[in-house]
Design a protein around this motif. Structure first.
Motif, PDB file in Angstrom:
ATOM      1  N   TYR A 224      60.723  45.219  63.787  1.00 19.58           N
ATOM      2  CA  TYR A 224      61.690  46.084  64.471  1.00 19.58           C
ATOM      3  C   TYR A 224      63.018  45.357  64.687  1.00 19.58           C
ATOM      4  O   TYR A 224      64.083  45.971  64.642  1.00 19.58           O
ATOM      5  CB  TYR A 224      61.127  46.561  65.803  1.00 19.58           C
ATOM      6  CG  TYR A 224      60.179  47.734  65.692  1.00 19.58           C
ATOM      7  CD1 TYR A 224      60.511  48.851  64.927  1.00 19.58           C
ATOM      8  CD2 TYR A 224      58.949  47.745  66.368  1.00 19.58           C
ATOM      9  CE1 TYR A 224      59.645  49.937  64.825  1.00 19.58           C
ATOM     10  CE2 TYR A 224      58.085  48.820  66.275  1.00 19.58           C
ATOM     11  CZ  TYR A 224      58.438  49.915  65.502  1.00 19.58           C
ATOM     12  OH  TYR A 224      57.592  50.990  65.394  1.00 19.58           O
ATOM     13  N   VAL A 225      62.965  44.061  64.936  1.00 21.02           N
ATOM     14  CA  VAL A 225      64.206  43.283  65.049  1.00 21.02           C
ATOM     15  C   VAL A 225      64.994  43.395  63.751  1.00 21.02           C
ATOM     16  O   VAL A 225      66.214  43.615  63.750  1.00 21.02           O
ATOM     17  CB  VAL A 225      63.904  41.807  65.387  1.00 21.02           C
ATOM     18  CG1 VAL A 225      65.143  40.941  65.189  1.00 21.02           C
ATOM     19  CG2 VAL A 225      63.397  41.665  66.815  1.00 21.02           C
ATOM     20  N   GLN A 226      64.294  43.239  62.624  1.00 23.51           N
ATOM     21  CA  GLN A 226      64.973  43.288  61.332  1.00 23.51           C
ATOM     22  C   GLN A 226      65.514  44.673  61.004  1.00 23.51           C
ATOM     23  O   GLN A 226      66.489  44.808  60.263  1.00 23.51           O
ATOM     24  CB  GLN A 226      64.044  42.800  60.228  1.00 23.51           C
ATOM     25  CG  GLN A 226      63.668  41.331  60.367  1.00 23.51           C
ATOM     26  CD  GLN A 226      62.982  40.783  59.122  1.00 23.51           C
ATOM     27  OE1 GLN A 226      63.300  41.177  58.010  1.00 23.51           O
ATOM     28  NE2 GLN A 226      62.050  39.855  59.319  1.00 23.51           N
ATOM     29  N   SER A 227      64.873  45.714  61.553  1.00 27.32           N
ATOM     30  CA  SER A 227      65.373  47.080  61.328  1.00 27.32           C
ATOM     31  C   SER A 227      66.341  47.520  62.419  1.00 27.32           C
ATOM     32  O   SER A 227      66.734  48.679  62.465  1.00 27.32           O
ATOM     33  CB  SER A 227      64.203  48.064  61.243  1.00 27.32           C
ATOM     34  OG  SER A 227      63.550  48.174  62.499  1.00 27.32           O
ATOM     35  N   LYS A 228      66.680  46.555  63.340  1.00 28.44           N
ATOM     36  CA  LYS A 228      67.666  46.789  64.408  1.00 28.44           C
ATOM     37  C   LYS A 228      67.212  47.868  65.391  1.00 28.44           C
ATOM     38  O   LYS A 228      68.044  48.595  65.964  1.00 28.44           O
ATOM     39  CB  LYS A 228      69.033  47.143  63.808  1.00 28.44           C
ATOM     40  CG  LYS A 228      69.629  46.010  62.978  1.00 28.44           C
ATOM     41  CD  LYS A 228      70.996  46.379  62.419  1.00 28.44           C
ATOM     42  CE  LYS A 228      71.677  45.180  61.756  1.00 28.44           C
ATOM     43  NZ  LYS A 228      70.877  44.576  60.683  1.00 28.44           N
TER      44      LYS A 228
ATOM     45  N   ASP B 128      64.891  48.334  71.254  1.00 27.36           N
ATOM     46  CA  ASP B 128      63.974  48.756  72.314  1.00 27.36           C
ATOM     47  C   ASP B 128      62.522  48.698  71.845  1.00 27.36           C
ATOM     48  O   ASP B 128      61.634  48.246  72.580  1.00 27.36           O
ATOM     49  CB  ASP B 128      64.323  50.177  72.773  1.00 27.36           C
ATOM     50  CG  ASP B 128      65.652  50.234  73.519  1.00 27.36           C
ATOM     51  OD1 ASP B 128      66.097  49.172  74.001  1.00 27.36           O
ATOM     52  OD2 ASP B 128      66.227  51.328  73.610  1.00 27.36           O
ATOM     53  N   ALA B 129      62.285  49.161  70.610  1.00 26.56           N
ATOM     54  CA  ALA B 129      60.923  49.118  70.074  1.00 26.56           C
ATOM     55  C   ALA B 129      60.458  47.677  69.912  1.00 26.56           C
ATOM     56  O   ALA B 129      59.300  47.341  70.195  1.00 26.56           O
ATOM     57  CB  ALA B 129      60.857  49.852  68.737  1.00 26.56           C
ATOM     58  N   ALA B 130      61.368  46.796  69.466  1.00 25.35           N
ATOM     59  CA  ALA B 130      61.022  45.382  69.307  1.00 25.35           C
ATOM     60  C   ALA B 130      60.658  44.760  70.649  1.00 25.35           C
ATOM     61  O   ALA B 130      59.673  44.021  70.764  1.00 25.35           O
ATOM     62  CB  ALA B 130      62.190  44.628  68.672  1.00 25.35           C
ATOM     63  N   ARG B 131      61.443  45.068  71.675  1.00 21.00           N
ATOM     64  CA  ARG B 131      61.174  44.509  73.005  1.00 21.00           C
ATOM     65  C   ARG B 131      59.812  44.987  73.536  1.00 21.00           C
ATOM     66  O   ARG B 131      59.049  44.207  74.115  1.00 21.00           O
ATOM     67  CB  ARG B 131      62.306  44.906  73.955  1.00 21.00           C
ATOM     68  CG  ARG B 131      62.270  44.175  75.292  1.00 21.00           C
ATOM     69  CD  ARG B 131      63.453  44.565  76.152  1.00 21.00           C
ATOM     70  NE  ARG B 131      64.711  44.077  75.614  1.00 21.00           N
ATOM     71  CZ  ARG B 131      65.704  44.835  75.176  1.00 21.00           C
ATOM     72  NH1 ARG B 131      65.577  46.154  75.191  1.00 21.00           N
ATOM     73  NH2 ARG B 131      66.817  44.299  74.709  1.00 21.00           N
ATOM     74  N   ALA B 132      59.498  46.267  73.302  1.00 21.86           N
ATOM     75  CA  ALA B 132      58.223  46.806  73.773  1.00 21.86           C
ATOM     76  C   ALA B 132      57.049  46.133  73.069  1.00 21.86           C
ATOM     77  O   ALA B 132      56.040  45.792  73.703  1.00 21.86           O
ATOM     78  CB  ALA B 132      58.183  48.317  73.552  1.00 21.86           C
ATOM     79  N   GLU B 133      57.157  45.932  71.757  1.00 17.15           N
ATOM     80  CA  GLU B 133      56.058  45.308  71.016  1.00 17.15           C
ATOM     81  C   GLU B 133      55.888  43.839  71.414  1.00 17.15           C
ATOM     82  O   GLU B 133      54.754  43.353  71.559  1.00 17.15           O
ATOM     83  CB  GLU B 133      56.315  45.420  69.508  1.00 17.15           C
ATOM     84  CG  GLU B 133      56.255  46.832  68.963  1.00 17.15           C
ATOM     85  CD  GLU B 133      54.892  47.485  69.131  1.00 17.15           C
ATOM     86  OE1 GLU B 133      53.872  46.756  69.134  1.00 17.15           O
ATOM     87  OE2 GLU B 133      54.847  48.712  69.285  1.00 17.15           O
ATOM     88  N   ALA B 134      56.998  43.130  71.609  1.00 14.40           N
ATOM     89  CA  ALA B 134      56.901  41.732  72.034  1.00 14.40           C
ATOM     90  C   ALA B 134      56.286  41.630  73.421  1.00 14.40           C
ATOM     91  O   ALA B 134      55.475  40.729  73.697  1.00 14.40           O
ATOM     92  CB  ALA B 134      58.281  41.079  72.012  1.00 14.40           C
ATOM     93  N   GLY B 135      56.648  42.568  74.301  1.00 11.93           N
ATOM     94  CA  GLY B 135      56.053  42.575  75.635  1.00 11.93           C
ATOM     95  C   GLY B 135      54.561  42.836  75.596  1.00 11.93           C
ATOM     96  O   GLY B 135      53.787  42.210  76.343  1.00 11.93           O
ATOM     97  N   ARG B 136      54.140  43.756  74.730  1.00  8.66           N
ATOM     98  CA  ARG B 136      52.707  44.031  74.602  1.00  8.66           C
ATOM     99  C   ARG B 136      51.971  42.818  74.044  1.00  8.66           C
ATOM    100  O   ARG B 136      50.850  42.492  74.486  1.00  8.66           O
ATOM    101  CB  ARG B 136      52.496  45.247  73.687  1.00  8.66           C
ATOM    102  CG  ARG B 136      51.049  45.672  73.529  1.00  8.66           C
ATOM    103  CD  ARG B 136      50.415  46.038  74.847  1.00  8.66           C
ATOM    104  NE  ARG B 136      49.010  46.353  74.705  1.00  8.66           N
ATOM    105  CZ  ARG B 136      48.117  46.295  75.690  1.00  8.66           C
ATOM    106  NH1 ARG B 136      48.510  45.928  76.917  1.00  8.66           N
ATOM    107  NH2 ARG B 136      46.857  46.599  75.482  1.00  8.66           N
TER     108      ARG B 136
END
Length: 564
Positions: free
Chosen positions: A528-532, A535-543
């Protein structure tokens, strides 16, 4: 027209991995292509007479000085040289297939490509040989340089340069083709020369193909036809433009005027059938595709015959849709669309057992096919298998929010009409999967053990950065165990390392659906970071961090994603 399920007796082991040798050849190929593209002296130059038999990919030539007056010659060079090589009896890849490869890899048509991307495109179209080149103007007119690279051997086979005035463009590329081709093929048939249009018509064709807007493209293509009315290739290009605009009536008119004696006649008839389908002229479409099938029953023609019969209501006399879809799947057992259409047709006929079987075969070949998972879930529900149905529909919803809306409908209407898949090109890219032929017979391992065996080999190849071979091993593993979480996780990492971010996201979603792990959440966050998608990246990293508080990767990503 059911075929029995793949028996365990047909599953087994393959030959020991040749990863080291393949890795070496790939690195050699990258190095050789560097010499070919850069023009640097190559330490391993061979003669064209040693060319391997196989498909040839001709890339658009580089306009060295970015000269706007000859911008169209880059694309023209690829088309001309491929035509000349094919006229000499070789197997050069068409522009149509090259465009499909660009689209699948999400590569802009005008992009300056890296060596690795050229190799990936060549692999995708099944090429054994790549031709790259450059062109520029000088006092004498045009200077064209072409270099031929054998991918498997990783060496430049030939490096040729030709000069001449631009009006002699056809003759320049004819000489290049003769020098690149092996001696046995170094004669262009007179018929090929007779089909060449006037230079003005050819220039307008290429400019039409490269035009930035449909209106400009139509103007150039009509100009080509005005100067050369027999230019059927321009008519096919017009079909593409009209279809892009949604003008199927004009698209049909463009290709219907191609005469039966034209070398483009078969493709024109195939495209006419697509237009007839879009215009709901189903009886006409049936006649078009039935005539093509009688001449040569290709998988795409058989598939579209199935679509015609599905839409107009087939019968045993003219052929049920399932008959044609089954024939298409037998002719090309690697294309998931034929299995989806077969399962979808059985679903529509309320034969839920057959629908489940064929849709499972579809998701084996395309695990990220949300439609196939959802329709499979509906068939499972109709068969009273509620738990399995819920899981399949949940996976579909993870792959796309579209299926949330489908799931909210009444059970009888959850599967929409019109999901059958039409093939818009008779010639399609080779498929990467040859699962049933890659897995040899064995009676010593069950499917799960064999899947683990292939997964372990894929991990070793991934560590060696031999991603293509690793992906092939994962194909085998996931065919045997379609919801193997570790397999989808590794496949996601391979896609991510090769810049295929959307494919990586799909694979990682399937991995998490199969088994939730901190590692997969962190990998998805990275995608998700690479696809910019911050918010989705932050949620997945938090999980990921919630599941594993010690995850250094999750901590790194969260630190990187902190709001400024």
């Amino acid at each position: 027209m059911r075929r029995p399920p793949l028996s365990e007796a047909r599953l087994g082991r393959t030959r020991p991995s040749l990863a080291g040798a393949r890795l070496g050849r790939m690195r050699l190929a990258v190095a050789a292509l560097f010499f070919a593209v850069s023009g640097a002296p190559t330490p391993c130059l061979a003669q064209a007479t040693e060319a391997p038999v196989g498909r040839i990919l001709v890339m658009p030539f580089e306009n060295v000085k970015r000269d706007g007056t000859i911008f169209w010659l880059g694309e023209a060079s690829s088309i001309l040289l491929a035509d000349d090589l094919n006229a000499s009896g070789l197997n050069a890849i068409t522009r149509q297939e090259r465009r499909q490869a660009f689209e699948r890899l999400q590569v802009p048509a005008s992009a300056v490509l890296t060596d690795a991307t050229v190799i990936r495109i060549a692999q995708l179209v099944g090429a054994a040989q790549v031709i790259v080149g450059s062109l520029q103007r000088d006092a004498d007119g045009l200077v064209v340089r072409a270099r031929s690279l054998a991918l498997d051997a990783g060496r430049v086979q030939a490096d040729v340069t030709e000069r001449g005035p631009i009006p002699d463009l056809f003759a320049i590329f004819d000489r290049i083709a003769r020098r690149l081709a092996p001696p046995s093929a170094r004669s262009t048939p007179a018929a090929a020369e007779a089909e060449r249009p006037p230079m003005a018509a050819f220039e307008n064709l290429i400019k039409g193909l490269l035009a930035g807007t449909p209106a400009t493209a139509v103007n150039f293509l009509r100009a080509a036809l005005t100067s050369f009315p027999r230019y059927d290739r321009a008519r096919l290009a017009l079909w593409d433009v009209y279809v892009e605009q949604g003008d199927h009536q004009r698209a049909l008119a463009a290709v219907q005027s191609v005469p039966p004696a034209s070398p483009w006649a078969r493709r024109a008839r195939f495209l006419a059938g697509v237009s007839q389908l879009n215009l709901k002229k189903l009886d006409d479409a049936f006649g078009t595709y039935k005539a093509l099938a009688d001449q040569e029953p290709t998988p795409t023609v058989l598939n579209n015959l199935g679509v015609v019969q599905f839409r107009r209501g087939g019968n045993p006399q003219s052929g049920l849709p399932t008959y044609y879809f089954d024939k298409a799947a037998q002719a090309d057992p690697d294309d998931p669309d034929y299995f989806f259409n077969l399962g979808y047709a059985y679903w529509d006929a309320h034969d839920y057992a057959a629908a489940m079987y064929w849709l499972r075969e579809a998701v084996r070949r395309s695990p990220a096919d949300g439609e196939a998972h959802f329709v499979l879930g509906a068939a499972l529900a109709a068969s009273g298998k509620a738990a399995e149905s819920t899981r399949e529909k949940e996976l579909a919803r993870r792959l796309s929010s579209t299926y949330d809306e489908w799931a909210k409908r009444p059970a009888a209407d959850q599967v929409p009409k019109g999901l059958e898949r039409v093939k818009n090109n008779e010639v399609e890219l080779p498929h990467a999967r040859r699962i049933d032929t890659k897995i040899a017979e064995t009676g010593q391992r069950d499917q799960q053990e064999l899947a683990t065996f292939y997964l372990d080999r894929a991990r070793r190849l991934f560590q060696q950065e031999s991603d293509r071979e690793a992906a092939a091993e994962l194909d085998r593993a996931l065919y045997l165990s379609p919801y193997l979480a570790a397999g989808h996780l590794l496949l996601g990492r391979i896609h991510l390392r090769n810049g295929r971010v959307r494919e990586a996201i799909d694979a990682l979603k399937i991995s998490l659906w199969s088994a939730e792990t901190a590692e997969a959440h962190a990998a998805l966050a990275d995608a998700y970071v690479q696809s910019k998608e911050v918010d989705a990246a932050r949620a997945e990293a938090g999980r990921a961090l919630a599941l594993d508080p010690s995850s250094s990767e999750a901590k790194r990503l969260l630190d990187m994603l902190k709001s400024p």
